[in-house]
Write an enzyme that holds these catalytic residues in place. Structure first.
Site, PDB file in Angstrom:
ATOM      1  N   LYS A  19       0.818  -1.216   0.000  1.00 45.70           N
ATOM      2  CA  LYS A  19       0.000   0.000   0.000  1.00 45.70           C
ATOM      3  C   LYS A  19       0.850   1.263   0.000  1.00 45.70           C
ATOM      4  O   LYS A  19       0.394   2.317  -0.438  1.00 45.70           O
ATOM      5  CB  LYS A  19      -0.979  -0.040   1.151  1.00 45.70           C
TER       6      LYS A  19
HETATM    7  C1  LIG Z   1      -4.510  -4.610   1.281  1.00 46.07           C
HETATM    8  C2  LIG Z   1      -3.767  -5.888   1.183  1.00 46.07           C
HETATM    9  C3  LIG Z   1      -4.179  -6.904   0.320  1.00 46.07           C
HETATM   10  C4  LIG Z   1      -5.441  -6.808  -0.517  1.00 46.07           C
HETATM   11  O1  LIG Z   1      -5.338  -5.821  -1.511  1.00 46.07           O
HETATM   12  P1  LIG Z   1      -6.658  -5.260  -2.228  1.00 46.07           P
HETATM   13  O2  LIG Z   1      -6.209  -4.157  -3.086  1.00 46.07           O
HETATM   14  O3  LIG Z   1      -7.561  -4.788  -1.111  1.00 46.07           O
HETATM   15  O4  LIG Z   1      -7.273  -6.396  -2.969  1.00 46.07           O
HETATM   16  C5  LIG Z   1      -3.390  -8.043   0.225  1.00 46.07           C
HETATM   17  N1  LIG Z   1      -2.274  -8.190   0.972  1.00 46.07           N
HETATM   18  C6  LIG Z   1      -1.859  -7.237   1.830  1.00 46.07           C
HETATM   19  C7  LIG Z   1      -0.634  -7.468   2.629  1.00 46.07           C
HETATM   20  C8  LIG Z   1      -2.577  -6.062   1.962  1.00 46.07           C
HETATM   21  O5  LIG Z   1      -2.156  -5.109   2.808  1.00 46.07           O
END
Ligand SMILES: *Cc1c(COP(=O)(O)O)cnc(C)c1O
Length: 487
Positions: free
Chosen positions: A133
């Protein structure tokens, strides 16, 4: 829920009305079209829909071939420019990407690691909070500051986190001018590393709230606040979760970066994507719309498998959330799936609004034939239970000497079991650093991953957060007491 768009929103500088700029339209058809700047600051559209570009920009084969070897920040500016339109000059966009990706711990920003002849791992966790993220949010922070500096607006960011969005968003906006952030996390349901990465940021514009309930409960309160005139009249409320288009846009870049390294545009590439809110994998869909030769997108879920059921049988119905070792995927309602349904359903806002209204009433809907067929042309879903996740972590460690986290393990499980033609490279997106989830990693591999030096003293730092009941009035009252009203 009944959505309404204030008539005042129809006018103003952020409404897109010039032909030469990229316009953003709502998936539910009745919110005004906005520029990139407007869509970035708005987050959710006022009709309850999500903003998408009015059309997908496309790169030619020669343009994609010319991306090979570019530094990440330059590639990012190139891939994102068509979406940004004239809201930022190419020079300014490059300054912002250089600033954002300069904070990563690896020179390649998102390095690619080889597992075996067919399988690769794209490490997206070298940012400040150790999850993918950061790739989007490190850019969103400067974008907010840039756009807010052009007006006398300030922004009240309200978000819900299943763990990783919260820390990445807080890191990205801490101490930034004209921004306050309120981050709700489900009490006791995020890992200790995740909680501390949020609660040890003591900047005065950061407000952490632990809520009684699940992530979906917290997310529902946030969505409700976006449509609560008592709040939106007083505060300019913005979003940092992946309903914000700018986040998805930034995630498109690493699909290009990795595919070009593996031979695109002259070779097809498949991706396996650990999926929760459908943001990351939707970015892969966008990359394919932009001309990247994506052979297949594997939607890797854990036992919270609403997407797996939707993609295999057309049944999108929310159950109850089961807690797993991959908490950022413990989601039943995947907000960004609406963007895919809208695109595959012929971009009919009225029909999409009706489909979503049905879902909001009954927590269930059927996909149309066009949606099911369109999705199956590119997406394959694979569900991982806890044994599958442990086995994938074990395999990566024993065979390749790589420690992977439980979210990434769902991706590796999908990559190895989906039956992709052996001539097509499969890139699994490594969404979190294994040290963020060290207990399940240690159980599966006998090896405890170390936190990188940059967060080494996390357990000694002071924490600050408030606890609230899972009650909408308590949360809005808290936000109203701490936020800065609109100028
Ligand atoms: C947010 C997240 C996901 C899922 O991603 P999306 O974009 O919500 O599908 C998967 N793995 C980790 C470690 C995350 O932080």
């Amino acid at each position: 829920m009944h959505w309404h768009c204030a008539s005042g929103l129809q006018a103003g500088a952020l409404t897109a009305n010039r032909a030469q700029i990229m316009e953003y339209i709502s998936t539910r058809g009745s919110a005004p079209a906005l520029t990139f700047e407007g869509a970035t600051l708005a987050g959710l559209a006022c009709d309850g829909g999500l903003y998408v570009p009015v059309e997908w920009p496309r790169f030619s084969e020669a343009e994609i071939a010319a991306m090979a070897g570019l530094p990440y920040a330059e590639l990012a500016a190139k891939v994102m420019q068509p979406f940004v339109g004239d809201c930022l000059t190419p020079e300014r966009l490059l300054e912002l990407t250089t600033q954002a990706y300069g904070r990563f711990d690896h020179k390649a920003v998102t390095p690619l690691v080889q597992f075996d002849e067919q399988h690769w791992l794209l490490e997206l966790f070298h940012g400040p909070t150790l999850a993918f993220k950061d790739v989007a949010l490190q850019l969103l922070g400067p974008l907010f500051e840039e756009f807010l500096s052009r007006s006398d607006r300030n922004l009240t960011i309200v978000g819900a986190t299943s763990g990783d969005t919260g820390s990445a968003a807080i890191d990205a906006v801490a101490n930034r001018d004209k921004v306050n952030i309120f981050m709700l996390h489900p009490k006791g349901r995020v890992s200790e590393v995740q909680r501390r990465q949020m609660t040890t940021v003591l900047a005065p514009n950061v407000h952490n709230i632990a809520i009684d309930g699940s992530f979906d409960d917290a997310q529902a309160m946030v969505k409700r606040m976006f449509n609560d005139a008592a709040m939106t009249d007083r505060f300019s409320i913005g979003a940092v979760n992946s309903i914000n288009w700018a986040r998805l846009m930034a995630q498109v870049v690493y699909y290009f970066a990795s595919a070009v390294q593996l031979g695109a545009p002259h070779r097809q590439i498949a991706f396996s994507v650990p999926t929760g809110n459908f943001g990351d994998v939707f970015a892969g869909y966008v990359a394919s719309k932009m001309g990247l030769p994506v052979a297949r997108l594997l939607v890797a879920t854990n036992v919270n498998d609403i997407l797996h059921r939707a993609l295999t049988s057309g049944d999108y119905s929310a159950g109850t959330v089961t807690q797993t070792a991959a908490p950022s995927m413990d989601i039943q309602v995947s907000s960004n799936f609406e963007r895919l349904l809208f695109d595959l359903g012929g971009r009919n806002g009225a029909a999409q609004a009706e489909q979503m209204a049905g879902f909001e009433k009954t927590r269930a809907m059927r996909l149309t034939n066009a949606q099911t067929q369109g999705a199956s042309a590119l997406f394959t879903s694979v569900r991982a239970d806890s044994d599958d996740m442990s086995q994938a972590m074990h395999w990566a460690w024993k065979n390749c000497g790589e420690l992977i986290d439980p979210h990434t393990a769902c991706g590796v499980h999908a990559a190895r079991s989906a039956g992709i033609d052996p001539s097509i490279p499969v890139v699994t997106l490594a969404t979190a650093h294994p040290a963020k989830f060290n207990d399940p990693v240690e159980r599966a591999t006998g090896n405890r991953p170390m936190l990188p030096a940059r967060v080494g003293d996390l357990f000694e730092r002071q924490e600050r957060y408030d606890e609230l009941p899972g009650d909408y009035a308590a949360v809005t009252d808290y936000v109203a007491r701490h936020a800065t009203p609109r100028a």
